[in-house]
Design a protein around this motif. Structure first.
Motif, PDB file in Angstrom:
ATOM      1  N   GLN A 145      64.751 -16.489  58.055  1.00  0.00           N
ATOM      2  CA  GLN A 145      65.406 -15.352  58.371  1.00  0.00           C
ATOM      3  C   GLN A 145      66.905 -15.569  58.471  1.00  0.00           C
ATOM      4  O   GLN A 145      67.501 -14.391  58.302  1.00  0.00           O
ATOM      5  CB  GLN A 145      65.027 -14.815  59.963  1.00  0.00           C
ATOM      6  CG  GLN A 145      63.450 -15.037  60.277  1.00  0.00           C
ATOM      7  CD  GLN A 145      63.155 -15.013  61.519  1.00  0.00           C
ATOM      8  OE1 GLN A 145      64.144 -14.846  62.407  1.00  0.00           O
ATOM      9  NE2 GLN A 145      62.119 -15.533  62.164  1.00  0.00           N
ATOM     10  N   VAL A 146      67.427 -16.546  58.517  1.00  0.00           N
ATOM     11  CA  VAL A 146      68.890 -16.733  58.538  1.00  0.00           C
ATOM     12  C   VAL A 146      69.278 -17.783  57.238  1.00  0.00           C
ATOM     13  O   VAL A 146      68.691 -18.881  57.318  1.00  0.00           O
ATOM     14  CB  VAL A 146      69.420 -17.413  59.710  1.00  0.00           C
ATOM     15  CG1 VAL A 146      70.993 -17.279  59.789  1.00  0.00           C
ATOM     16  CG2 VAL A 146      68.781 -16.582  60.897  1.00  0.00           C
TER      17      VAL A 146
ATOM     18  N   HIS B  91      63.837 -20.496  62.252  1.00  0.00           N
ATOM     19  CA  HIS B  91      64.673 -19.139  61.614  1.00  0.00           C
ATOM     20  C   HIS B  91      65.101 -19.408  60.388  1.00  0.00           C
ATOM     21  O   HIS B  91      66.044 -18.790  59.956  1.00  0.00           O
ATOM     22  CB  HIS B  91      65.829 -18.905  62.629  1.00  0.00           C
ATOM     23  CG  HIS B  91      65.411 -18.306  63.787  1.00  0.00           C
ATOM     24  ND1 HIS B  91      64.740 -19.027  64.991  1.00  0.00           N
ATOM     25  CD2 HIS B  91      65.498 -17.107  64.638  1.00  0.00           C
ATOM     26  CE1 HIS B  91      64.463 -18.265  65.902  1.00  0.00           C
ATOM     27  NE2 HIS B  91      65.038 -17.041  65.750  1.00  0.00           N
TER      28      HIS B  91
ATOM     29  N   LYS C 122      73.333 -11.681  67.167  1.00  0.00           N
ATOM     30  CA  LYS C 122      72.174 -11.041  66.574  1.00  0.00           C
ATOM     31  C   LYS C 122      70.890 -11.950  66.555  1.00  0.00           C
ATOM     32  O   LYS C 122      69.709 -11.303  66.881  1.00  0.00           O
ATOM     33  CB  LYS C 122      72.530 -10.798  65.042  1.00  0.00           C
ATOM     34  CG  LYS C 122      71.483 -10.158  64.099  1.00  0.00           C
ATOM     35  CD  LYS C 122      72.019  -9.866  62.705  1.00  0.00           C
ATOM     36  CE  LYS C 122      70.841  -9.205  61.972  1.00  0.00           C
ATOM     37  NZ  LYS C 122      71.182  -8.735  60.628  1.00  0.00           N
ATOM     38  N   TYR C 123      71.000 -13.036  66.587  1.00  0.00           N
ATOM     39  CA  TYR C 123      69.553 -13.796  66.324  1.00  0.00           C
ATOM     40  C   TYR C 123      69.456 -14.772  67.571  1.00  0.00           C
ATOM     41  O   TYR C 123      68.157 -15.087  67.870  1.00  0.00           O
ATOM     42  CB  TYR C 123      69.800 -14.917  65.182  1.00  0.00           C
ATOM     43  CG  TYR C 123      69.632 -13.944  63.890  1.00  0.00           C
ATOM     44  CD1 TYR C 123      68.621 -13.418  63.372  1.00  0.00           C
ATOM     45  CD2 TYR C 123      70.915 -13.901  62.766  1.00  0.00           C
ATOM     46  CE1 TYR C 123      68.546 -12.822  62.119  1.00  0.00           C
ATOM     47  CE2 TYR C 123      70.989 -13.317  61.669  1.00  0.00           C
ATOM     48  CZ  TYR C 123      69.698 -12.666  61.446  1.00  0.00           C
ATOM     49  OH  TYR C 123      69.677 -12.216  60.263  1.00  0.00           O
TER      50      TYR C 123
END
Length: 213
Positions: free
Chosen positions: A193-194, A190, A133-134
């Protein structure tokens, strides 16, 4: 005066009235044709609107409150988001503390950080899902970087290294986690975001890509 001329005058007159009617003033936003699109309460969770009739003119509920009223009468001062107790530190549901090392501490992270998650099939499977996904768009499905055919973004920017080649294959789990969190060079951070636990899952999976032939 013919009919077409009269129609044109009426048409432009109507357009003029509509434009003027929609013009915002100092305390007047003008006519809004889709107010719930402009003032989506669900997208403003940190607002604190205490006026019970705020947005009553666009309310679609049958209760006594306006559309924009979002205070909680059960909390002090009607607050919806309550402040945490002083000197407390937030933890994840698994008791994980927030990550505090600054961006320029990559060497310290590389030496000292250890993955708190077990190395098992479940964690690896979840890590692969998160990696796909990332990370795949830059690093590729097989971690080949710019040379990986599935790394669509990595192929454009070039210079994305393969996980299984050279010094990159020797990077420690702490180094990988820190870079995912804060970013490095053209790689963006990230951390926002994560979630922290998910970053460690990605680290587990990336380490399997480092070991590829």
């Amino acid at each position: 005066m013919n009919t077409n001329k009269i129609f044109q005058i009426l048409f432009f007159g109507l357009v003029t009235v509509l434009v003027v009617a929609c013009k915002p003033g100092k305390d007047d936003p003008g006519t809004e044709y889709a107010p719930n699109m402009y003032h989506a309460v669900s997208y403003e969770p940190l607002t604190q609107i205490t006026e019970k009739d705020a947005g009553a003119w666009v309310s679609s509920d049958e209760d006594e409150y306006g559309e924009y009223y979002n205070s909680n009468p059960n909390n002090p001062f009607g607050m919806t988001m309550r402040k945490p107790a002083e000197n407390t530190v937030p933890r994840s549901e698994n008791g994980m503390l927030p990550y505090r090392l600054p961006k320029d501490s990559v060497e310290l992270a590389a030496r000292t950080l250890k993955n708190p998650l077990p190395d098992n099939d479940k964690i690896l499977e979840e890590g692969k899902v998160l990696y796909t996904k990332y990370c795949t768009h830059c690093h590729g499905e097989n971690g080949g970087g710019s040379m990986d055919e599935t790394a669509k973004v990595g192929a454009v920017y070039q210079g994305v290294p393969s996980y299984s080649a050279g010094a990159t294959s020797q990077l420690s789990e702490g180094h990988i986690f820190h870079v995912i969190t804060h970013g490095i060079r053209r790689m963006g951070a990230h951390g926002s975001q994560v979630q922290q636990e998910d970053r460690w899952k990605i680290v587990r999976y990336v380490q399997t890509l480092q070991k590829q032939d």
